[in-house]
Design an enzyme around this catalytic site. Sequence first.
Site, PDB file in Angstrom:
ATOM      1  N   GLU A 173       4.813  -6.104 -12.523  1.00  0.00           N
ATOM      2  CA  GLU A 173       5.884  -5.776 -11.587  1.00  0.00           C
ATOM      3  C   GLU A 173       6.004  -6.764 -10.422  1.00  0.00           C
ATOM      4  O   GLU A 173       6.609  -6.442  -9.397  1.00  0.00           O
ATOM      5  CB  GLU A 173       5.728  -4.336 -11.038  1.00  0.00           C
ATOM      6  CG  GLU A 173       5.675  -3.283 -12.144  1.00  0.00           C
ATOM      7  CD  GLU A 173       5.730  -1.853 -11.626  1.00  0.00           C
ATOM      8  OE1 GLU A 173       6.607  -1.547 -10.801  1.00  0.00           O
ATOM      9  OE2 GLU A 173       4.892  -1.042 -12.058  1.00  0.00           O
ATOM     10  N   ASP A 193       9.704   2.416  -6.797  1.00  0.00           N
ATOM     11  CA  ASP A 193       8.935   3.403  -7.546  1.00  0.00           C
ATOM     12  C   ASP A 193       9.483   3.452  -8.974  1.00  0.00           C
ATOM     13  O   ASP A 193      10.676   3.201  -9.213  1.00  0.00           O
ATOM     14  CB  ASP A 193       9.099   4.772  -6.873  1.00  0.00           C
ATOM     15  CG  ASP A 193       8.142   5.807  -7.417  1.00  0.00           C
ATOM     16  OD1 ASP A 193       7.127   6.051  -6.759  1.00  0.00           O
ATOM     17  OD2 ASP A 193       8.410   6.374  -8.503  1.00  0.00           O
ATOM     18  N   PRO A 259      -2.260  13.768  -4.234  1.00  0.00           N
ATOM     19  CA  PRO A 259      -1.488  12.796  -5.003  1.00  0.00           C
ATOM     20  C   PRO A 259      -1.919  12.843  -6.470  1.00  0.00           C
ATOM     21  O   PRO A 259      -2.923  13.497  -6.790  1.00  0.00           O
ATOM     22  CB  PRO A 259      -1.923  11.466  -4.366  1.00  0.00           C
ATOM     23  CG  PRO A 259      -3.330  11.706  -3.927  1.00  0.00           C
ATOM     24  CD  PRO A 259      -3.426  13.179  -3.558  1.00  0.00           C
ATOM     25  N   TYR A 261      -2.423   9.824  -7.925  1.00  0.00           N
ATOM     26  CA  TYR A 261      -3.214   8.583  -8.001  1.00  0.00           C
ATOM     27  C   TYR A 261      -3.957   8.401  -6.689  1.00  0.00           C
ATOM     28  O   TYR A 261      -3.325   8.294  -5.624  1.00  0.00           O
ATOM     29  CB  TYR A 261      -2.285   7.397  -8.293  1.00  0.00           C
ATOM     30  CG  TYR A 261      -1.494   7.612  -9.562  1.00  0.00           C
ATOM     31  CD1 TYR A 261      -2.074   7.373 -10.800  1.00  0.00           C
ATOM     32  CD2 TYR A 261      -0.197   8.117  -9.520  1.00  0.00           C
ATOM     33  CE1 TYR A 261      -1.370   7.599 -11.972  1.00  0.00           C
ATOM     34  CE2 TYR A 261       0.514   8.360 -10.683  1.00  0.00           C
ATOM     35  CZ  TYR A 261      -0.078   8.100 -11.908  1.00  0.00           C
ATOM     36  OH  TYR A 261       0.621   8.348 -13.060  1.00  0.00           O
ATOM     37  N   HIS A 263      -5.313   6.236  -4.769  1.00  0.00           N
ATOM     38  CA  HIS A 263      -5.343   4.959  -4.060  1.00  0.00           C
ATOM     39  C   HIS A 263      -4.213   5.114  -3.066  1.00  0.00           C
ATOM     40  O   HIS A 263      -3.061   5.356  -3.467  1.00  0.00           O
ATOM     41  CB  HIS A 263      -5.090   3.792  -5.027  1.00  0.00           C
ATOM     42  CG  HIS A 263      -4.976   2.471  -4.325  1.00  0.00           C
ATOM     43  ND1 HIS A 263      -5.964   1.507  -4.376  1.00  0.00           N
ATOM     44  CD2 HIS A 263      -4.000   1.965  -3.531  1.00  0.00           C
ATOM     45  CE1 HIS A 263      -5.595   0.468  -3.647  1.00  0.00           C
ATOM     46  NE2 HIS A 263      -4.401   0.729  -3.126  1.00  0.00           N
ATOM     47  N   HIS A 265      -1.134   5.420  -0.920  1.00  0.00           N
ATOM     48  CA  HIS A 265       0.222   4.886  -1.020  1.00  0.00           C
ATOM     49  C   HIS A 265       1.179   5.803  -0.279  1.00  0.00           C
ATOM     50  O   HIS A 265       0.893   6.982  -0.066  1.00  0.00           O
ATOM     51  CB  HIS A 265       0.638   4.739  -2.489  1.00  0.00           C
ATOM     52  CG  HIS A 265       0.545   6.023  -3.266  1.00  0.00           C
ATOM     53  ND1 HIS A 265      -0.622   6.437  -3.877  1.00  0.00           N
ATOM     54  CD2 HIS A 265       1.463   6.995  -3.500  1.00  0.00           C
ATOM     55  CE1 HIS A 265      -0.410   7.607  -4.461  1.00  0.00           C
ATOM     56  NE2 HIS A 265       0.848   7.968  -4.244  1.00  0.00           N
ATOM     57  N   VAL A 266       2.325   5.242   0.112  1.00  0.00           N
ATOM     58  CA  VAL A 266       3.309   5.990   0.902  1.00  0.00           C
ATOM     59  C   VAL A 266       4.651   5.950   0.179  1.00  0.00           C
ATOM     60  O   VAL A 266       5.054   4.903  -0.336  1.00  0.00           O
ATOM     61  CB  VAL A 266       3.440   5.352   2.315  1.00  0.00           C
ATOM     62  CG1 VAL A 266       4.505   6.069   3.135  1.00  0.00           C
ATOM     63  CG2 VAL A 266       2.097   5.378   3.045  1.00  0.00           C
ATOM     64  N   HIS A 267       5.306   7.107   0.131  1.00  0.00           N
ATOM     65  CA  HIS A 267       6.614   7.206  -0.546  1.00  0.00           C
ATOM     66  C   HIS A 267       7.733   6.960   0.478  1.00  0.00           C
ATOM     67  O   HIS A 267       7.692   7.515   1.578  1.00  0.00           O
ATOM     68  CB  HIS A 267       6.816   8.612  -1.124  1.00  0.00           C
ATOM     69  CG  HIS A 267       5.766   9.014  -2.119  1.00  0.00           C
ATOM     70  ND1 HIS A 267       6.034   9.174  -3.463  1.00  0.00           N
ATOM     71  CD2 HIS A 267       4.452   9.285  -1.990  1.00  0.00           C
ATOM     72  CE1 HIS A 267       4.925   9.522  -4.099  1.00  0.00           C
ATOM     73  NE2 HIS A 267       3.952   9.605  -3.211  1.00  0.00           N
TER      74      HIS A 267
HETATM   75  P1  M7G Z   1       1.632  10.340  -6.285  1.00  0.00           P
HETATM   76  O1  M7G Z   1       1.882  11.017  -4.994  1.00  0.00           O
HETATM   77  O2  M7G Z   1       0.238   9.819  -6.523  1.00  0.00           O
HETATM   78  O3  M7G Z   1       1.933  11.255  -7.496  1.00  0.00           O
HETATM   79  O4  M7G Z   1       2.670   9.173  -6.365  1.00  0.00           O
HETATM   80  P2  M7G Z   1       3.207  11.925  -8.125  1.00  0.00           P
HETATM   81  O5  M7G Z   1       3.412  11.140  -9.420  1.00  0.00           O
HETATM   82  O6  M7G Z   1       2.766  13.314  -8.390  1.00  0.00           O
HETATM   83  O7  M7G Z   1       4.340  11.801  -7.171  1.00  0.00           O
HETATM   84  C1  M7G Z   1       2.565   8.085  -7.223  1.00  0.00           C
HETATM   85  C2  M7G Z   1       3.918   7.414  -7.288  1.00  0.00           C
HETATM   86  O8  M7G Z   1       3.783   6.222  -8.043  1.00  0.00           O
HETATM   87  C3  M7G Z   1       4.963   8.284  -7.983  1.00  0.00           C
HETATM   88  O9  M7G Z   1       6.120   8.371  -7.186  1.00  0.00           O
HETATM   89  C4  M7G Z   1       5.200   7.554  -9.309  1.00  0.00           C
HETATM   90  O10 M7G Z   1       6.539   7.674  -9.766  1.00  0.00           O
HETATM   91  C5  M7G Z   1       4.848   6.125  -8.970  1.00  0.00           C
HETATM   92  N1  M7G Z   1       4.343   5.375 -10.121  1.00  0.00           N
HETATM   93  C6  M7G Z   1       3.496   5.809 -11.055  1.00  0.00           C
HETATM   94  N2  M7G Z   1       3.236   4.801 -11.930  1.00  0.00           N
HETATM   95  C7  M7G Z   1       2.334   4.907 -13.063  1.00  0.00           C
HETATM   96  C8  M7G Z   1       3.932   3.701 -11.530  1.00  0.00           C
HETATM   97  C9  M7G Z   1       4.042   2.369 -12.017  1.00  0.00           C
HETATM   98  O11 M7G Z   1       3.452   1.943 -13.014  1.00  0.00           O
HETATM   99  N3  M7G Z   1       4.861   1.542 -11.299  1.00  0.00           N
HETATM  100  C10 M7G Z   1       5.551   1.956 -10.190  1.00  0.00           C
HETATM  101  N4  M7G Z   1       6.330   1.091  -9.576  1.00  0.00           N
HETATM  102  N5  M7G Z   1       5.437   3.214  -9.715  1.00  0.00           N
HETATM  103  C11 M7G Z   1       4.639   4.082 -10.371  1.00  0.00           C
END
Ligand code: M7G
Length: 351
Positions: A173, A193, A259, A261, A263, A265-267
């Site tokens: 990406e 995202d 979350p 994941y 690690h 991160h901020v939305h």
């Molecule tokens: P989260 O709060 O850990 O979990 O957010 P959620 O999925 O329950 O919201 C992780 C964010 O990373 C989400 O908004 C996913 O859509 C986004 N995301 C997940 N993956 C595997 C990828 C990816 O491979 N690339 C990108 N750009 N975003 C991802």
Amino acid sequence: MADSSKRGVCDTGDNDGKASPNLITKKPKIEPGDAHPCDLSGFGIQKILRDCVREKTIFVHGKVAEKEAVVILEKTPFNEDTLDELFRDSQFTLESNNDIYTTFQLQPPAHLNVIKTTLVCPATEKHVRKYQEQDTVLVEETAEDYLSITLPFLKNQSFSLQWVYNILEKKAEADRVVYEDPDPNLGFVLLPDFKWDQMQLDNLYLIAIVHRRDVKSLRDLTSEHLPLLRNIEEKGKNAIKEHYGIQSNKLRVYVHYQPSYYHFHVHFNVLKYDAPGTGVEKAHLLSNIIQNLECDDQYYRTRTLTFPLRELDGLLARFKEAGRLYLGSVVSQRGAVPYSTSKMKITRGKG
Ligand code: M7G
């Protein structure tokens, strides 16, 4: 400071969600039958995991070349910039006409009739559970619960972070990165995202992924992280303003707890987009997080945090095993958690 290379969108100030035709970045085209990991022509459907009629999204479990897979199909919003073309080049079939009311079936040209498709392959059982329709309960996690239940669980059971490291190391990406601050402590990568197709700004959704790898979630934050959080808030908003022309007061900037994941991160998404996961039970505004840490540097390490868990989530099973669930909800121990009342100033009026 790293570059925020502009790709496409002209800065028109506050553009109110109107996308420039240049918004769409060039994407590799995959034809049916291509020997590509994303070739879905032979997708064998096993089960519909969830069908969200209102969101026009369907989650399907199946197999791609013998491998377990989840496919997410989503009909995306209209793009105002292609409306002229839609009216001009579509085929119309009359359905009904009554007085001043007429209904049609409109068959758009193929390139205006795209379905956003996400493939997870090979999908683990946990992925299948994540997307499956299921009931949700609220869990109240004390600081002690976090250490004794959640932390051991997430160390063994959480989703792989490989995709995150690929982004940070520019192995995946890289061409989608909107802004990067490379500082190892304060820096982050801002990119679209997964959930955003980048076809229009009405559902703009980016994530800022921090470079440092020692912050798993909201729970780890202390006042030590304030410079990091302020940096993400300020530079993330500026980059979106510069790149997409959207003012910061039209953005929702938040963190999930729990979350998916671990690690940090901020939305970032536009206010008018009712993105999944923006409910009060899961989303914590970055501005509130910053203020809470300014008031109490141990805020997120000591507080009871409430969040939703779905019934098939392994973490919920751990809370049950630990006797922290009672008649479908968690035994509340909020009152028992010591909290520094000396830091609270309560002003009461006379009488
Ligand atoms: P989260 O709060 O850990 O979990 O957010 P959620 O999925 O329950 O919201 C992780 C964010 O990373 C989400 O908004 C996913 O859509 C986004 N995301 C997940 N993956 C595997 C990828 C990816 O491979 N690339 C990108 N750009 N975003 C991802």
